[in-house]
Enzyme design. Structure first.
Site, PDB file in Angstrom:
ATOM      1  N   ALA A 157       0.829  -1.211   0.000  1.00  0.00           N
ATOM      2  CA  ALA A 157       0.000   0.000   0.000  1.00  0.00           C
ATOM      3  C   ALA A 157       0.858   1.254   0.000  1.00  0.00           C
ATOM      4  O   ALA A 157       0.471   2.283  -0.566  1.00  0.00           O
ATOM      5  CB  ALA A 157      -0.926  -0.009   1.212  1.00  0.00           C
ATOM      6  N   TYR A 158       2.030   1.187   0.616  1.00  0.00           N
ATOM      7  CA  TYR A 158       2.931   2.339   0.630  1.00  0.00           C
ATOM      8  C   TYR A 158       3.344   2.692  -0.793  1.00  0.00           C
ATOM      9  O   TYR A 158       3.275   3.859  -1.210  1.00  0.00           O
ATOM     10  CB  TYR A 158       4.158   2.023   1.483  1.00  0.00           C
ATOM     11  CG  TYR A 158       5.211   3.106   1.482  1.00  0.00           C
ATOM     12  CD1 TYR A 158       5.020   4.282   2.198  1.00  0.00           C
ATOM     13  CD2 TYR A 158       6.398   2.944   0.775  1.00  0.00           C
ATOM     14  CE1 TYR A 158       5.990   5.271   2.202  1.00  0.00           C
ATOM     15  CE2 TYR A 158       7.372   3.924   0.776  1.00  0.00           C
ATOM     16  CZ  TYR A 158       7.161   5.087   1.489  1.00  0.00           C
ATOM     17  OH  TYR A 158       8.123   6.075   1.487  1.00  0.00           O
TER      18      TYR A 158
END
Length: 242
Positions: A157-158
């Site tokens: 997700a980063y």
């Protein structure tokens, strides 16, 4: 004091890069709005700014992930009422827990990361654009990542949030370029001796990395008059020269 009378909001102001930017910009006369959910860290940065006899900053405790739209709008209203206009936003807040394969990513962790790294910058820009537009010139700076933006394995997700955030920055820059008042750029710090880097690469020899203070000239450039007219750019600290 080239930033005298400039009001700049910094998210993640209690963190490594956020506090570094706050001190650098305040030292050159900017009035800083320190935004973070960690009050103790905000107070430490507040005290550090007073120590260098810079303009007194404002502490604004705020949970980017947990706040609702009304709370974002309340923040914008308070800034408008207190200052009348806003000259800058630095999106420095970041959420990163660990590298992880998509197959094992928890939905809650995915959502929280996107809320802090992508949704919060969107909401802040949306509610603060009217206040920024009251300035003759204003600067919005997003903070990206030299590795995550390439979408490597396990960035999760980063990585997704950084890729999307750069797209958001480019869209905003294109939408406002014709008006010539609000410039939007992305800062890519590169490998730097920061708290985030320590979490991501704990075994790395940090003594070989540039210090966070090395970014000070770039922050001053991005929020100063020298960058007026520069918009839609991804500025890499490793190749930045004034």
């Amino acid at each position: 004091m080239p930033l005298t009378n400039q009001v700049i909001l910094i998210t993640g102001a209690g963190g490594g890069l956020g506090s570094t930017a706050a001190l650098a910009l305040a030292k050159h006369g900017a009035h800083i709005i320190l935004l973070d959910k960690n009050i103790a860290k905000l107070e430490a940065v507040y005290d550090a700014i007073l120590t260098i006899k810079a303009p007194e900053p404002v502490i604004y405790p705020f949970d980017l992930a947990g706040a609702n739209e009304n709370e974002y709008q309340e923040l914008a209203d308070k800034i408008g009422e207190k200052y009348g206009s806003l000259q800058g936003i630095l999106h420095s807040a970041v959420e990163f827990s660990a590298f992880s394969p998509i197959a094992t990513y928890k939905t809650k962790d995915w959502g929280h990361t996107l809320n802090v790294n992508l949704n919060a910058p969107f909401l802040l820009c949306r509610v603060l654009l009217p206040v920024l537009q009251k300035s003759e010139h204003a600067s919005i700076v997003f903070t990206s990542d030299s590795s995550a933006r390439k979408a490597p394995a396990y960035a999760g997700a980063y990585g997704v949030s950084k890729i999307a955030m750069e797209g958001l920055a480019n869209i905003l820059a294109d939408e406002h370029e014709a008006f010539g008042k609000i410039r939007v750029n992305t800062l890519i710090p590169g490998p730097i001796d920061s708290p985030l880097r320590k979490r991501a690469y704990p075994a790395e020899d940090k003594s070989k990395l540039p210090s966070m203070k090395s970014l000070a000239p770039i922050y001053l450039y991005l929020f100063g008059s020298e960058s007026i007219g520069i918009t839609g750019q991804a500025i890499d600290a490793r190749t930045f020269y004034l």
